[in-house]
Design a protein around this motif. Structure first.
Motif, PDB file in Angstrom:
ATOM      1  N   LEU A  55       0.831  -1.209   0.000  1.00 49.88           N
ATOM      2  CA  LEU A  55       0.000   0.000   0.000  1.00 49.88           C
ATOM      3  C   LEU A  55       0.865   1.258   0.000  1.00 49.88           C
ATOM      4  CD1 LEU A  55      -2.762   1.389   0.188  1.00 49.88           C
ATOM      5  CD2 LEU A  55      -2.576   1.173   2.673  1.00 49.88           C
ATOM      6  N   SER A  56       1.902   1.278   0.811  1.00 50.70           N
ATOM      7  CA  SER A  56       2.756   2.467   0.853  1.00 50.70           C
ATOM      8  C   SER A  56       3.530   2.647  -0.452  1.00 50.70           C
ATOM      9  CB  SER A  56       3.695   2.427   2.050  1.00 50.70           C
ATOM     10  OG  SER A  56       4.596   1.368   1.937  1.00 50.70           O
ATOM     11  N   ALA A  57       3.889   1.559  -1.127  1.00 54.68           N
ATOM     12  CA  ALA A  57       4.564   1.680  -2.424  1.00 54.68           C
ATOM     13  C   ALA A  57       3.650   2.338  -3.450  1.00 54.68           C
ATOM     14  CB  ALA A  57       5.022   0.312  -2.919  1.00 54.68           C
ATOM     15  N   TRP A  58       2.364   1.964  -3.442  1.00 52.22           N
ATOM     16  CA  TRP A  58       1.413   2.603  -4.355  1.00 52.22           C
ATOM     17  C   TRP A  58       1.222   4.076  -4.015  1.00 52.22           C
ATOM     18  CZ3 TRP A  58       0.324   1.258  -8.971  1.00 52.22           C
ATOM     19  CH2 TRP A  58       0.321  -0.079  -9.343  1.00 52.22           C
ATOM     20  N   LEU A  59       1.140   4.387  -2.726  1.00 51.39           N
ATOM     21  CA  LEU A  59       0.991   5.788  -2.321  1.00 51.39           C
ATOM     22  C   LEU A  59       2.231   6.599  -2.685  1.00 51.39           C
ATOM     23  CD1 LEU A  59      -0.780   5.341   1.127  1.00 51.39           C
ATOM     24  CD2 LEU A  59      -1.791   6.159  -1.014  1.00 51.39           C
ATOM     25  N   LEU A  60       3.404   6.013  -2.551  1.00 51.41           N
ATOM     26  CA  LEU A  60       4.636   6.696  -2.953  1.00 51.41           C
ATOM     27  C   LEU A  60       4.710   6.883  -4.460  1.00 51.41           C
ATOM     28  CD1 LEU A  60       7.138   5.080  -0.483  1.00 51.41           C
ATOM     29  CD2 LEU A  60       6.728   7.527  -0.728  1.00 51.41           C
ATOM     30  N   LEU A  61       4.198   5.919  -5.211  1.00 49.41           N
ATOM     31  CA  LEU A  61       4.140   6.066  -6.660  1.00 49.41           C
ATOM     32  C   LEU A  61       3.257   7.247  -7.038  1.00 49.41           C
ATOM     33  CD1 LEU A  61       4.631   4.991  -9.577  1.00 49.41           C
ATOM     34  CD2 LEU A  61       2.615   3.582  -9.242  1.00 49.41           C
ATOM     35  N   VAL A  94       8.614  10.944   3.181  1.00 45.92           N
ATOM     36  CA  VAL A  94       9.575  10.323   4.092  1.00 45.92           C
ATOM     37  C   VAL A  94       8.862   9.335   5.006  1.00 45.92           C
ATOM     38  CG1 VAL A  94      11.147  10.777   6.025  1.00 45.92           C
ATOM     39  CG2 VAL A  94      11.214  12.235   4.006  1.00 45.92           C
ATOM     40  N   CYS A  95       7.701   9.735   5.523  1.00 43.15           N
ATOM     41  CA  CYS A  95       6.941   8.841   6.405  1.00 43.15           C
ATOM     42  C   CYS A  95       6.435   7.610   5.658  1.00 43.15           C
ATOM     43  CB  CYS A  95       5.783   9.601   7.048  1.00 43.15           C
ATOM     44  SG  CYS A  95       6.339  10.869   8.201  1.00 43.15           S
ATOM     45  N   LEU A  96       5.955   7.792   4.443  1.00 44.69           N
ATOM     46  CA  LEU A  96       5.505   6.645   3.644  1.00 44.69           C
ATOM     47  C   LEU A  96       6.667   5.713   3.308  1.00 44.69           C
ATOM     48  CD1 LEU A  96       2.982   8.283   1.164  1.00 44.69           C
ATOM     49  CD2 LEU A  96       2.475   6.545   2.885  1.00 44.69           C
ATOM     50  N   HIS A  97       7.828   6.290   3.063  1.00 40.89           N
ATOM     51  CA  HIS A  97       9.005   5.465   2.774  1.00 40.89           C
ATOM     52  C   HIS A  97       9.397   4.657   4.009  1.00 40.89           C
ATOM     53  CE1 HIS A  97      12.428   4.327   0.330  1.00 40.89           C
ATOM     54  NE2 HIS A  97      13.194   4.515   1.389  1.00 40.89           N
ATOM     55  N   MET A  98       9.235   5.238   5.180  1.00 43.38           N
ATOM     56  CA  MET A  98       9.511   4.495   6.415  1.00 43.38           C
ATOM     57  C   MET A  98       8.556   3.310   6.561  1.00 43.38           C
ATOM     58  SD  MET A  98      10.329   7.532   9.144  1.00 43.38           S
ATOM     59  CE  MET A  98      10.411   6.426  10.545  1.00 43.38           C
ATOM     60  N   GLY A 127      16.018  -3.696   9.938  1.00 46.03           N
ATOM     61  CA  GLY A 127      14.845  -2.845  10.123  1.00 46.03           C
ATOM     62  C   GLY A 127      15.075  -1.822  11.223  1.00 46.03           C
ATOM     63  N   HIS A 128      15.658  -2.265  12.330  1.00 43.74           N
ATOM     64  CA  HIS A 128      15.981  -1.345  13.421  1.00 43.74           C
ATOM     65  C   HIS A 128      17.031  -0.327  12.983  1.00 43.74           C
ATOM     66  CE1 HIS A 128      13.569  -3.145  16.534  1.00 43.74           C
ATOM     67  NE2 HIS A 128      14.116  -4.338  16.324  1.00 43.74           N
ATOM     68  N   MET A 129      18.000  -0.783  12.216  1.00 40.61           N
ATOM     69  CA  MET A 129      19.039   0.121  11.738  1.00 40.61           C
ATOM     70  C   MET A 129      18.441   1.200  10.831  1.00 40.61           C
ATOM     71  SD  MET A 129      22.629  -0.788   9.819  1.00 40.61           S
ATOM     72  CE  MET A 129      21.981  -1.189   8.218  1.00 40.61           C
ATOM     73  N   PHE A 130      17.533   0.802   9.937  1.00 38.75           N
ATOM     74  CA  PHE A 130      16.912   1.786   9.052  1.00 38.75           C
ATOM     75  C   PHE A 130      16.069   2.777   9.843  1.00 38.75           C
ATOM     76  CE2 PHE A 130      13.378   3.401   6.605  1.00 38.75           C
ATOM     77  CZ  PHE A 130      14.058   4.031   5.576  1.00 38.75           C
ATOM     78  N   MET A 131      15.277   2.270  10.784  1.00 37.24           N
ATOM     79  CA  MET A 131      14.416   3.159  11.563  1.00 37.24           C
ATOM     80  C   MET A 131      15.241   4.125  12.423  1.00 37.24           C
ATOM     81  SD  MET A 131      11.394   2.814  10.732  1.00 37.24           S
ATOM     82  CE  MET A 131      10.577   1.734   9.616  1.00 37.24           C
ATOM     83  N   ALA A 132      16.347   3.662  12.977  1.00 37.92           N
ATOM     84  CA  ALA A 132      17.204   4.539  13.772  1.00 37.92           C
ATOM     85  C   ALA A 132      17.833   5.626  12.907  1.00 37.92           C
ATOM     86  CB  ALA A 132      18.280   3.722  14.483  1.00 37.92           C
ATOM     87  N   ALA A 133      18.310   5.247  11.727  1.00 41.92           N
ATOM     88  CA  ALA A 133      18.908   6.233  10.824  1.00 41.92           C
ATOM     89  C   ALA A 133      17.870   7.235  10.349  1.00 41.92           C
ATOM     90  CB  ALA A 133      19.551   5.531   9.629  1.00 41.92           C
ATOM     91  N   GLN A 134      16.679   6.760  10.036  1.00 40.87           N
ATOM     92  CA  GLN A 134      15.625   7.650   9.584  1.00 40.87           C
ATOM     93  C   GLN A 134      15.168   8.567  10.724  1.00 40.87           C
ATOM     94  OE1 GLN A 134      14.859   7.390   6.253  1.00 40.87           O
ATOM     95  NE2 GLN A 134      13.802   9.300   6.523  1.00 40.87           N
ATOM     96  N   LEU A 135      15.125   8.048  11.940  1.00 39.62           N
ATOM     97  CA  LEU A 135      14.764   8.864  13.093  1.00 39.62           C
ATOM     98  C   LEU A 135      15.804   9.951  13.324  1.00 39.62           C
ATOM     99  CD1 LEU A 135      12.818   9.320  15.472  1.00 39.62           C
ATOM    100  CD2 LEU A 135      14.222   7.727  16.781  1.00 39.62           C
ATOM    101  N   LEU A 136      17.065   9.613  13.169  1.00 40.57           N
ATOM    102  CA  LEU A 136      18.132  10.610  13.281  1.00 40.57           C
ATOM    103  C   LEU A 136      17.932  11.726  12.261  1.00 40.57           C
ATOM    104  CD1 LEU A 136      20.918  11.334  14.577  1.00 40.57           C
ATOM    105  CD2 LEU A 136      21.950   9.995  12.738  1.00 40.57           C
ATOM    106  N   TRP A 137      17.575  11.348  11.038  1.00 36.53           N
ATOM    107  CA  TRP A 137      17.321  12.316   9.973  1.00 36.53           C
ATOM    108  C   TRP A 137      16.108  13.189  10.314  1.00 36.53           C
ATOM    109  CZ3 TRP A 137      19.727  14.621   6.291  1.00 36.53           C
ATOM    110  CH2 TRP A 137      19.050  15.218   5.248  1.00 36.53           C
ATOM    111  N   LEU A 138      15.056  12.584  10.828  1.00 35.11           N
ATOM    112  CA  LEU A 138      13.856  13.354  11.177  1.00 35.11           C
ATOM    113  C   LEU A 138      14.103  14.290  12.354  1.00 35.11           C
ATOM    114  CD1 LEU A 138      11.030  10.703  10.720  1.00 35.11           C
ATOM    115  CD2 LEU A 138      11.455  12.738   9.324  1.00 35.11           C
TER     116      LEU A 138
END
Length: 186
Positions: A55-61, A94-98, A127-138
Protein backbone atom coordinates in the motif's frame (compact mmCIF):
# COMPACT_ATOMS: atom_id res chain seq x y z
CA UNK A 1 8.42 -15.70 -5.17
CA UNK A 2 12.09 -15.27 -5.99
CA UNK A 3 11.23 -12.92 -8.84
CA UNK A 4 9.08 -10.85 -6.47
CA UNK A 5 12.05 -10.28 -4.18
CA UNK A 6 14.25 -9.33 -7.12
CA UNK A 7 11.64 -6.85 -8.37
CA UNK A 8 11.78 -5.23 -4.95
CA UNK A 9 15.59 -5.12 -5.14
CA UNK A 10 15.51 -3.42 -8.53
CA UNK A 11 12.81 -1.03 -7.36
CA UNK A 12 14.81 -0.07 -4.27
CA UNK A 13 17.85 0.45 -6.47
CA UNK A 14 15.87 2.80 -8.74
CA UNK A 15 14.67 4.76 -5.72
CA UNK A 16 18.09 4.86 -4.04
CA UNK A 17 20.15 5.87 -7.09
CA UNK A 18 19.35 9.32 -8.41
CA UNK A 19 21.09 9.48 -11.79
CA UNK A 20 20.25 12.62 -13.73
CA UNK A 21 21.30 13.81 -17.14
CA UNK A 22 20.54 17.53 -17.28
CA UNK A 23 17.11 17.54 -15.59
CA UNK A 24 15.93 14.09 -16.73
CA UNK A 25 16.09 11.31 -14.13
CA UNK A 26 17.47 8.22 -15.90
CA UNK A 27 16.27 5.92 -13.10
CA UNK A 28 12.92 7.45 -12.14
CA UNK A 29 11.54 6.85 -8.67
CA UNK A 30 8.11 6.18 -10.17
CA UNK A 31 9.42 3.10 -11.96
CA UNK A 32 11.14 1.98 -8.77
CA UNK A 33 7.95 2.26 -6.73
CA UNK A 34 6.05 0.41 -9.45
CA UNK A 35 8.57 -2.45 -9.32
CA UNK A 36 8.40 -2.53 -5.52
CA UNK A 37 4.59 -2.54 -5.59
CA UNK A 38 4.51 -5.37 -8.12
CA UNK A 39 6.95 -7.44 -6.06
CA UNK A 40 5.05 -6.81 -2.83
CA UNK A 41 1.76 -7.61 -4.57
CA UNK A 42 2.95 -11.19 -4.99
CA UNK A 43 4.28 -11.35 -1.43
CA UNK A 44 1.33 -9.74 0.36
CA UNK A 45 -0.44 -13.09 0.65
CA UNK A 46 2.36 -14.26 2.98
CA UNK A 47 1.70 -11.70 5.76
CA UNK A 48 0.21 -8.33 6.58
CA UNK A 49 3.54 -6.51 6.72
CA UNK A 50 4.04 -7.02 3.00
CA UNK A 51 0.49 -5.73 2.50
CA UNK A 52 1.35 -2.51 4.37
CA UNK A 53 4.49 -2.13 2.27
CA UNK A 54 2.48 -2.74 -0.89
CA UNK A 55 0.00 0.00 0.00
CA UNK A 56 2.76 2.47 0.85
CA UNK A 57 4.56 1.68 -2.42
CA UNK A 58 1.41 2.60 -4.35
CA UNK A 59 0.99 5.79 -2.32
CA UNK A 60 4.64 6.70 -2.95
CA UNK A 61 4.14 6.07 -6.66
CA UNK A 62 1.18 8.45 -6.69
CA UNK A 63 3.11 10.96 -4.58
CA UNK A 64 6.10 10.90 -6.94
CA UNK A 65 3.84 11.48 -9.96
CA UNK A 66 2.04 14.35 -8.23
CA UNK A 67 5.28 15.93 -7.08
CA UNK A 68 6.38 16.25 -10.70
CA UNK A 69 3.45 18.53 -11.43
CA UNK A 70 2.62 20.21 -8.12
CA UNK A 71 6.03 20.59 -6.46
CA UNK A 72 8.66 20.58 -9.20
CA UNK A 73 10.87 23.08 -7.36
CA UNK A 74 11.20 21.00 -4.18
CA UNK A 75 14.29 18.83 -4.04
CA UNK A 76 13.84 15.35 -2.65
CA UNK A 77 16.72 14.15 -0.56
CA UNK A 78 20.27 15.25 -0.10
CA UNK A 79 19.88 19.02 -0.34
CA UNK A 80 19.19 21.03 2.82
CA UNK A 81 15.65 22.32 3.08
CA UNK A 82 15.33 26.08 3.32
CA UNK A 83 11.65 26.67 4.05
CA UNK A 84 8.87 25.19 6.12
CA UNK A 85 6.80 24.71 2.95
CA UNK A 86 9.48 22.53 1.34
CA UNK A 87 9.90 20.58 4.56
CA UNK A 88 6.19 19.90 4.91
CA UNK A 89 5.92 18.85 1.28
CA UNK A 90 8.70 16.28 1.68
CA UNK A 91 7.64 14.94 5.09
CA UNK A 92 4.72 12.70 3.92
CA UNK A 93 6.94 10.92 1.40
CA UNK A 94 9.57 10.32 4.09
CA UNK A 95 6.94 8.84 6.40
CA UNK A 96 5.51 6.65 3.64
CA UNK A 97 9.00 5.47 2.77
CA UNK A 98 9.51 4.49 6.41
CA UNK A 99 6.31 2.43 6.30
CA UNK A 100 7.51 0.80 3.08
CA UNK A 101 10.87 -0.19 4.53
CA UNK A 102 9.27 -1.31 7.81
CA UNK A 103 6.81 -3.48 5.87
CA UNK A 104 9.58 -5.07 3.84
CA UNK A 105 11.85 -5.78 6.82
CA UNK A 106 9.10 -7.03 9.12
CA UNK A 107 7.56 -9.05 6.29
CA UNK A 108 10.84 -10.84 5.68
CA UNK A 109 11.28 -11.32 9.42
CA UNK A 110 7.80 -12.80 9.85
CA UNK A 111 8.11 -14.97 6.76
CA UNK A 112 11.45 -16.44 7.79
CA UNK A 113 10.82 -16.81 11.53
CA UNK A 114 12.59 -19.86 12.87
CA UNK A 115 14.55 -20.52 9.69
CA UNK A 116 18.03 -21.93 10.07
CA UNK A 117 19.51 -19.19 7.91
CA UNK A 118 18.97 -16.57 10.63
CA UNK A 119 17.29 -14.33 8.10
CA UNK A 120 14.70 -13.26 10.65
CA UNK A 121 17.41 -11.86 12.94
CA UNK A 122 19.08 -10.09 10.02
CA UNK A 123 15.76 -8.59 8.97
CA UNK A 124 15.06 -7.41 12.51
CA UNK A 125 18.50 -5.82 12.85
CA UNK A 126 18.36 -4.08 9.47
CA UNK A 127 14.85 -2.84 10.12
CA UNK A 128 15.98 -1.34 13.42
CA UNK A 129 19.04 0.12 11.74
CA UNK A 130 16.91 1.79 9.05
CA UNK A 131 14.42 3.16 11.56
CA UNK A 132 17.20 4.54 13.77
CA UNK A 133 18.91 6.23 10.82
CA UNK A 134 15.62 7.65 9.58
CA UNK A 135 14.76 8.86 13.09
CA UNK A 136 18.13 10.61 13.28
CA UNK A 137 17.32 12.32 9.97
CA UNK A 138 13.86 13.35 11.18
CA UNK A 139 15.30 14.78 14.41
CA UNK A 140 17.71 16.88 12.32
CA UNK A 141 14.84 18.30 10.20
CA UNK A 142 13.84 21.19 12.51
CA UNK A 143 17.45 22.23 12.97
CA UNK A 144 17.87 22.54 9.22
CA UNK A 145 15.35 25.39 9.29
CA UNK A 146 16.73 27.16 12.36
CA UNK A 147 20.48 27.02 11.94
CA UNK A 148 22.80 28.38 9.31
CA UNK A 149 23.11 25.94 6.41
CA UNK A 150 26.91 26.01 6.74
CA UNK A 151 26.65 24.74 10.29
CA UNK A 152 24.27 21.97 9.32
CA UNK A 153 26.28 20.54 6.40
CA UNK A 154 28.22 18.03 8.56
CA UNK A 155 25.03 16.90 10.33
CA UNK A 156 23.17 16.55 7.05
CA UNK A 157 26.11 14.65 5.56
CA UNK A 158 26.27 12.21 8.49
CA UNK A 159 22.49 11.69 8.51
CA UNK A 160 22.46 11.14 4.75
CA UNK A 161 25.26 8.59 4.97
CA UNK A 162 23.48 6.75 7.79
CA UNK A 163 20.20 6.59 5.85
CA UNK A 164 21.97 5.53 2.66
CA UNK A 165 23.89 2.77 4.47
CA UNK A 166 20.63 1.55 6.03
CA UNK A 167 18.87 1.60 2.65
CA UNK A 168 21.68 -0.43 1.10
CA UNK A 169 21.53 -2.88 4.01
CA UNK A 170 17.78 -3.39 3.43
CA UNK A 171 18.36 -3.79 -0.31
CA UNK A 172 20.93 -6.51 0.39
CA UNK A 173 18.51 -8.11 2.88
CA UNK A 174 15.82 -8.38 0.21
CA UNK A 175 18.35 -9.90 -2.18
CA UNK A 176 19.36 -12.37 0.52
CA UNK A 177 15.69 -13.23 1.13
CA UNK A 178 15.28 -13.93 -2.59
CA UNK A 179 18.24 -16.27 -2.53
CA UNK A 180 17.01 -17.99 0.64
CA UNK A 181 13.61 -18.51 -0.96
CA UNK A 182 15.14 -20.40 -3.89
CA UNK A 183 17.28 -22.54 -1.59
CA UNK A 184 14.21 -23.49 0.45
CA UNK A 185 12.15 -24.42 -2.60
CA UNK A 186 14.85 -26.45 -4.33
Amino acid sequence: MRSAYYRIVWGLLFVLVDLKIEVVDVLPDMLGYLLIASGLWRLQALNGYFRAGHLSAWLLLIWSVLSLFWFPEVGTGGVPMQSVKELLIQLPSVCLHMVLMFGICRGIQANSAGAESGLDHKARFRGHMFMAAQLLWLIAYPFILNLDSGDMIPVIFICSLAVMAAEIAVLLLVRLAGRAWTEETE
